[in-house]
Design a protein around this motif. Structure first.
Motif, PDB file in Angstrom:
ATOM      1  N   LEU A   1       1.196  -1.072  -0.151  1.00 37.93           N
ATOM      2  CA  LEU A   1      -0.632   0.537  -0.004  1.00 37.93           C
ATOM      3  C   LEU A   1       0.944   1.328  -0.084  1.00 37.93           C
ATOM      4  N   ASP A   2       1.757   1.234   0.213  1.00 34.54           N
ATOM      5  CA  ASP A   2       2.851   2.588   0.650  1.00 34.54           C
ATOM      6  C   ASP A   2       3.202   2.602  -0.404  1.00 34.54           C
ATOM      7  N   ARG A   3       2.869   3.814  -1.518  1.00 36.38           N
ATOM      8  CA  ARG A   3       2.798   4.428  -2.365  1.00 36.38           C
ATOM      9  C   ARG A   3       4.746   4.246  -3.061  1.00 36.38           C
ATOM     10  N   GLU A   4       5.499   4.908  -1.806  1.00 34.80           N
ATOM     11  CA  GLU A   4       6.724   4.878  -1.604  1.00 34.80           C
ATOM     12  C   GLU A   4       7.892   3.276  -1.459  1.00 34.80           C
ATOM     13  N   LEU A   5       7.228   2.874  -1.299  1.00 30.29           N
ATOM     14  CA  LEU A   5       7.094   1.414  -1.305  1.00 30.29           C
ATOM     15  C   LEU A   5       7.341   0.632  -2.472  1.00 30.29           C
ATOM     16  N   GLN A   6       5.661   1.269  -3.366  1.00 26.96           N
ATOM     17  CA  GLN A   6       5.600   0.656  -4.538  1.00 26.96           C
ATOM     18  C   GLN A   6       6.878   1.496  -5.845  1.00 26.96           C
ATOM     19  N   ALA A   7       7.123   3.016  -5.405  1.00 28.98           N
ATOM     20  CA  ALA A   7       8.242   3.771  -5.755  1.00 28.98           C
ATOM     21  C   ALA A   7       9.472   2.407  -6.538  1.00 28.98           C
ATOM     22  N   HIS A   8       9.727   2.331  -4.959  1.00 25.30           N
ATOM     23  CA  HIS A   8      11.122   1.077  -5.075  1.00 25.30           C
ATOM     24  C   HIS A   8      11.122  -0.228  -6.027  1.00 25.30           C
ATOM     25  N   MET A   9       9.529  -0.549  -6.221  1.00 25.02           N
ATOM     26  CA  MET A   9       8.949  -1.759  -6.425  1.00 25.02           C
ATOM     27  C   MET A   9       9.741  -1.295  -8.322  1.00 25.02           C
ATOM     28  N   ALA A  10       9.123  -0.281  -8.699  1.00 24.72           N
ATOM     29  CA  ALA A  10       9.228   0.416  -9.930  1.00 24.72           C
ATOM     30  C   ALA A  10      10.968   0.665  -9.731  1.00 24.72           C
ATOM     31  N   CYS A  11      11.347   0.354  -9.127  1.00 19.73           N
ATOM     32  CA  CYS A  11      12.453   1.038  -9.232  1.00 19.73           C
ATOM     33  C   CYS A  11      13.392  -0.309  -9.507  1.00 19.73           C
ATOM     34  N   ASP A  12      13.064  -1.555  -9.011  1.00 17.89           N
ATOM     35  CA  ASP A  12      13.826  -2.731  -8.945  1.00 17.89           C
ATOM     36  C   ASP A  12      13.414  -3.126 -10.170  1.00 17.89           C
ATOM     37  N   VAL A  13      12.441  -2.978 -10.761  1.00 14.07           N
ATOM     38  CA  VAL A  13      11.871  -3.303 -12.287  1.00 14.07           C
ATOM     39  C   VAL A  13      13.447  -2.631 -12.945  1.00 14.07           C
ATOM     40  N   ILE A  14      12.761  -1.493 -13.306  1.00 10.64           N
ATOM     41  CA  ILE A  14      13.869  -0.618 -14.154  1.00 10.64           C
ATOM     42  C   ILE A  14      15.321  -1.403 -13.856  1.00 10.64           C
ATOM     43  N   SER A  15      15.704  -1.213 -12.421  1.00 17.63           N
ATOM     44  CA  SER A  15      17.370  -1.820 -12.787  1.00 17.63           C
ATOM     45  C   SER A  15      17.594  -2.701 -12.846  1.00 17.63           C
ATOM     46  N   ALA A  16      16.745  -3.782 -13.361  1.00 16.58           N
ATOM     47  CA  ALA A  16      16.333  -5.744 -13.629  1.00 16.58           C
ATOM     48  C   ALA A  16      17.005  -5.200 -15.211  1.00 16.58           C
ATOM     49  N   ILE A  17      16.360  -4.841 -15.964  1.00 18.62           N
ATOM     50  CA  ILE A  17      16.532  -4.456 -17.005  1.00 18.62           C
ATOM     51  C   ILE A  17      17.960  -3.799 -17.629  1.00 18.62           C
ATOM     52  N   GLY A  18      18.149  -3.195 -16.623  1.00 21.75           N
ATOM     53  CA  GLY A  18      19.640  -2.517 -17.363  1.00 21.75           C
ATOM     54  C   GLY A  18      19.485  -1.521 -18.073  1.00 21.75           C
ATOM     55  N   ALA A  19      19.095  -0.706 -18.525  1.00 21.93           N
ATOM     56  CA  ALA A  19      19.513   0.168 -19.785  1.00 21.93           C
ATOM     57  C   ALA A  19      20.622   0.663 -19.369  1.00 21.93           C
ATOM     58  N   LYS A  20      20.930   1.461 -21.145  1.00 26.82           N
ATOM     59  CA  LYS A  20      21.960   2.501 -20.863  1.00 26.82           C
ATOM     60  C   LYS A  20      21.713   4.066 -20.181  1.00 26.82           C
ATOM     61  N   LYS A  21      20.338   4.274 -21.002  1.00 27.30           N
ATOM     62  CA  LYS A  21      19.812   5.567 -20.562  1.00 27.30           C
ATOM     63  C   LYS A  21      17.789   5.080 -19.728  1.00 27.30           C
ATOM     64  N   LEU A  22      17.345   6.331 -19.281  1.00 21.19           N
ATOM     65  CA  LEU A  22      16.760   5.849 -18.570  1.00 21.19           C
ATOM     66  C   LEU A  22      15.780   7.059 -19.370  1.00 21.19           C
ATOM     67  N   TYR A  23      14.705   7.342 -19.440  1.00 20.51           N
ATOM     68  CA  TYR A  23      13.247   8.422 -19.403  1.00 20.51           C
ATOM     69  C   TYR A  23      12.490   7.557 -19.682  1.00 20.51           C
ATOM     70  N   MET A  24      11.509   8.976 -18.756  1.00 23.46           N
ATOM     71  CA  MET A  24      10.117   8.751 -17.842  1.00 23.46           C
ATOM     72  C   MET A  24       8.962   9.072 -18.705  1.00 23.46           C
ATOM     73  N   THR A  25       7.512   9.415 -19.019  1.00 26.68           N
ATOM     74  CA  THR A  25       6.580   9.599 -18.551  1.00 26.68           C
ATOM     75  C   THR A  25       5.676   9.897 -16.964  1.00 26.68           C
ATOM     76  N   ARG A  26       5.101  10.715 -17.306  1.00 25.86           N
ATOM     77  CA  ARG A  26       3.933  10.447 -16.070  1.00 25.86           C
ATOM     78  C   ARG A  26       2.862  10.292 -16.248  1.00 25.86           C
ATOM     79  N   GLY A  27       2.800   8.472 -15.472  1.00 24.30           N
ATOM     80  CA  GLY A  27       1.222   8.194 -15.380  1.00 24.30           C
ATOM     81  C   GLY A  27      -0.336   8.828 -15.065  1.00 24.30           C
ATOM     82  N   THR A  28      -1.569   8.634 -15.284  1.00 24.79           N
ATOM     83  CA  THR A  28      -2.667   9.464 -14.950  1.00 24.79           C
ATOM     84  C   THR A  28      -2.863   9.364 -13.287  1.00 24.79           C
TER      85      THR A  28
END
Length: 256
Positions: A80-107
């Motif tokens: 439920l904690d949205r800060e922890l949800q953000a940490h989860m998303a960080c782990d997903v992106i880190s697992a991809i391991g891209a050289k450069k990251l760009y992001m758009t904000r969602g709804t």
């Protein structure tokens, strides 16, 4: 010019019971029967990403976190904690391991009606840029990214919003000198559709949240797609792209 590989992902909905969930965030607990489902989705996702090899540019196109889920009283949330949800998303992106990251904000409903929790992801991972709209030049091919787009509940209507976005992009370019996009990318609707013609392409991306949300099962009839999109770009005239989609686990029929 050396080709660059661009990976486009969206709609993790981290924290939701069928959101994309890294293993350390997926413990089994009483009352939750979806841990094996989430583990299977994660395994398919990681396996498909590893097959791509080197990823030069990653665009995470919004709704990386699920939020508080007020409309369902939080009943579908495992974190439920949205800060922890953000940490989860960080782990997903880190697992991809891209050289450069760009992001758009969602709804706003998912990523914060006042704050923007995806900003935390961008800051923690050192994203090149996060914005509500991003114009991104990759080897001379101009992309326009934004998360939101209107959906359709009729199969023949799913490309109409994309054509509308393309027409508006032309008008923004003519009237206000905004960049003219070669490729328009939207997400949000959890299905992959595309349209285009000589010199232009527009698409919605598959999602990385699985089948089984209360809203989707109770109110929507259309197909959803689970996966991501990858481009290999040498220059503006020379590129290939494909959608990598895979079946998600789904309930078995009842037998009377």
């Amino acid at each position: 010019m050396k080709a660059k590989r661009l990976l486009i992902v969206s709609d993790f909905h981290c924290g939701h019971e069928v959101g994309l969930t890294p293993p350390k965030w997926n413990p089994g607990f009483a009352g939750d029967h979806m841990a094996a489902y989430r583990a299977e989705m994660w395994g398919r996702f990681v396996g498909a990403v590893r097959e791509l090899g080197t990823i030069d540019v990653l665009v995470a196109n919004g709704d990386l976190v699920d939020g508080r889920s007020e409309k369902t009283g939080g009943l579908e949330i495992i974190v439920l904690d949205r800060e922890l949800q953000a940490h989860m998303a960080c782990d997903v992106i880190s697992a991809i391991g891209a050289k450069k990251l760009y992001m758009t904000r969602g709804t706003d409903y998912h990523v914060g009606p006042h704050e923007s929790w995806e900003n935390l992801v961008a800051e923690r991972l050192g994203a090149e840029h996060i914005g509500d709209v991003i114009n991104l030049d990759v080897n001379g091919l101009m992309f326009n990214f934004r998360h939101h787009i209107g959906g359709s509940q009729t199969p023949i209507g799913r490309t109409t919003p994309l054509a509308r976005e393309a027409a508006w992009n032309v008008l923004w370019h003519v009237r206000h000198d905004f960049p003219m996009a070669d490729v328009i990318v939207r997400s949000h609707v959890h299905y992959h559709a595309f349209t285009g013609g000589p010199g232009w392409l527009a698409m919605t991306t598959p999602a990385l949240q699985g089948y089984g949300t209360r809203y989707g099962e109770r109110r929507l009839s259309g197909l959803i797609d689970w996966g991501f999109v990858v481009f290999d770009i040498r220059d503006r005239e020379d590129f290939e792209w494909s959608a990598v989609t895979f079946p998600f686990p789904h309930p078995q029929p009842s037998v009377a």
